[in-house]
Design an enzyme around this catalytic site. Structure first.
Site, short mmCIF file in Angstrom:
data_model
loop_
_atom_site.label_atom_id
_atom_site.label_comp_id
_atom_site.label_asym_id
_atom_site.label_seq_id
_atom_site.Cartn_x
_atom_site.Cartn_y
_atom_site.Cartn_z
N ASN A 68 -23.88 2.93 -4.29
CA ASN A 68 -22.65 2.78 -3.64
C ASN A 68 -21.73 1.41 -4.01
OD1 ASN A 68 -21.96 0.78 -1.22
ND2 ASN A 68 -24.24 1.03 -1.27
N ASN A 97 -22.50 -11.01 7.37
CA ASN A 97 -22.43 -10.23 6.15
C ASN A 97 -22.31 -11.04 5.03
OD1 ASN A 97 -22.45 -8.93 3.82
ND2 ASN A 97 -21.28 -7.08 4.82
N SER A 112 -23.80 -10.74 1.99
CA SER A 112 -24.58 -10.20 1.11
C SER A 112 -23.78 -8.80 0.60
CB SER A 112 -25.86 -9.63 1.77
OG SER A 112 -25.66 -8.90 3.10
N CYS A 113 -22.77 -8.39 1.01
CA CYS A 113 -21.98 -7.28 0.29
C CYS A 113 -21.73 -7.59 -1.07
CB CYS A 113 -20.65 -7.17 0.75
SG CYS A 113 -19.59 -5.66 0.15
N THR A 141 -28.23 -4.24 -0.49
CA THR A 141 -28.49 -3.27 -1.67
C THR A 141 -28.50 -4.14 -2.94
OG1 THR A 141 -26.13 -3.14 -1.75
CG2 THR A 141 -27.44 -1.12 -0.83
#
Ligand SMILES: Cc1cc2nc3c(=O)[nH]c(=O)nc-3n(C[C@H](O)[C@H](O)[C@H](O)COP(=O)(O)O)c2cc1C
Length: 369
Positions: A87, A150, A152-153, A218
């Site tokens: 993604n 977040n 880590s995106c 991811t």
């Protein structure tokens, strides 16, 4: 008597340790409430920011599948098994104002289910750091039970956002500390797996006051190139950027990250994510020391919020505990943490010793490998 599968994690009581992770399954209040009805012990919202984002002009997620003879493709073909998800989706495309009444509504309808607000802002200046506090205060005022930062995106171009914060120990500490200054609920830090030694970033998050570490987001990756068209299987106008790999392919990699973390901080709280679709998968994270386990890809492929996945997880955990006579997760959490050791500690055949490459029998003088 049925085993007790409830867990207390960072002081919060979960009816079971299985959470839907921050992603498309958790991007609306209706989905989140369906998830609670299906049995998930907790839900992490799709990441909320102050400014809505615009996603790419094409599909945001696709699934890579393998045939029995190892042909990998995103194209639909018969007799394939899931390899991974890929993604390049950004955070929620809905603004904070949209989320606020939804959080309140969900908590009113499900007061005893744990709703974790995933939040994200920048870190480059005081205004951006203040945005973390604005997000945190707004979400906790409406009843969010915890925050997941977040850090880590993997898709942010900005050097002070997402995994670019997660790769910078100082920024990890600062952001965590800034949120902790205003937080009245536990703060979890979701780290990126794309650093050299995730233990360093976890230590930075703990220095900032984090109550738990969440891993993994991811892994950076590309879609494959179609050998016929020579186009990436996912692209917009022929172009692609590095995106995130999830699903079965990342389970062993994410476990390796988790084992580093739980060994370095055996007394801290960890939430494991990556490649989970069955209880056997989730059990790996628990045996390494995780108190909760999160799921994304498997749920996306199961009626959007994973009713069958959570059923399998709950039944699997109950059967496992009943069979072994375990009363609670604490009876087996961390049981295999200590079995991951440095290479030189692994037994050699015929009682020979190996000194980690320091002496002649390792990478010997004059020897080439
Ligand atoms: C389409 C998609 C969107 C995601 N969006 C977010 C997000 O907004 N915030 C976040 O922290 N993680 C996000 N993730 C990462 C997942 O929460 C999870 O960490 C990752 O997919 C690994 O879990 P899995 O193997 O069960 O998919 C997203 C993953 C996917 C596939």
């Amino acid at each position: 008597m049925k085993p007790d599968i409830s867990v207390t994690f960072t002081g919060l009581k979960f009816t079971n340790p299985f959470l839907l992770s921050s992603a498309p399954p958790t991007e609306s209040d209706s989905n989140i409430m369906r998830a609670f009805d299906a049995g998930w012990g907790g839900v992490v919202t799709k990441t909320i920011g102050l400014h809505p984002v615009t996603n790419v002009a094409g599909p945001k997620t696709k699934f890579l599948r393998s045939t029995l003879d190892g042909q990998l493709s995103m194209q639909k073909r018969p007799e394939t098994a899931l390899h991974s998800s890929w993604n390049w989706e950004l955070i929620s495309d809905k603004p904070l104002d949209w989320w606020i009444p939804k959080i309140a509504g969900i908590k009113k309808a499900y007061p005893d289910r744990m709703l974790i607000a995933s939040i994200m802002a920048g870190s480059g200046n005081d205004k951006e750091l203040a945005a973390w506090q604005t997000l945190a205060k707004a979400c906790q005022d409406e009843g969010a039970d915890a925050f997941e930062l977040n850090l880590s995106c993997p898709h942010m171009d900005r050097k002070d956002m997402g995994s670019n914060i997660g790769k910078d120990q100082a920024q990890v500490s600062i952001v965590t500390e800034v949120v902790k200054e205003v937080a009245t609920v536990p703060v979890w830090a979701k780290l990126t797996p794309s650093t050299t030694d995730i233990v360093e970033e976890a230590a930075a998050a703990f220095r900032g006051g984090a109550d738990a570490i969440v891993s993994s987001n991811t892994f950076p990756s590309l879609p494959l190139i179609d050998p016929e068209t020579l186009d990436f299987e996912m692209n917009v106008d022929g172009l692609v950027s590095s995106g995130g790999l999830g699903g079965p392919a990342i389970l062993p990699q994410s476990l390796a990250k988790m084992s580093q973390l739980t060994n370095a901080f055996p007394d801290r709280a960890f939430s494991g994510i990556g490649g989970v679709s069955t209880f056997a998968h989730a059990l790996n994270y628990m045996l390494l020391g995780c108190g909760t386990v999160q799921v994304c890809t498997a749920a996306m492929l199961d009626r959007a919020i994973g009713p069958n996945v959570i059923k399998t997880l709950l039944e699997g955990m109950q059967e496992f505990m009943a069979k072994r006579g375990y009363q609670s997760i604490e009876d087996f959490r961390g049981l295999r943490r200590g079995n991951v050791v440095v290479h030189s500690k692994i037994r050699r055949p015929e009682g020979k010793e190996y000194h980690g490459g320091h002496d002649a029998e390792g990478y010997a003088v004059g020897g080439r490998h």
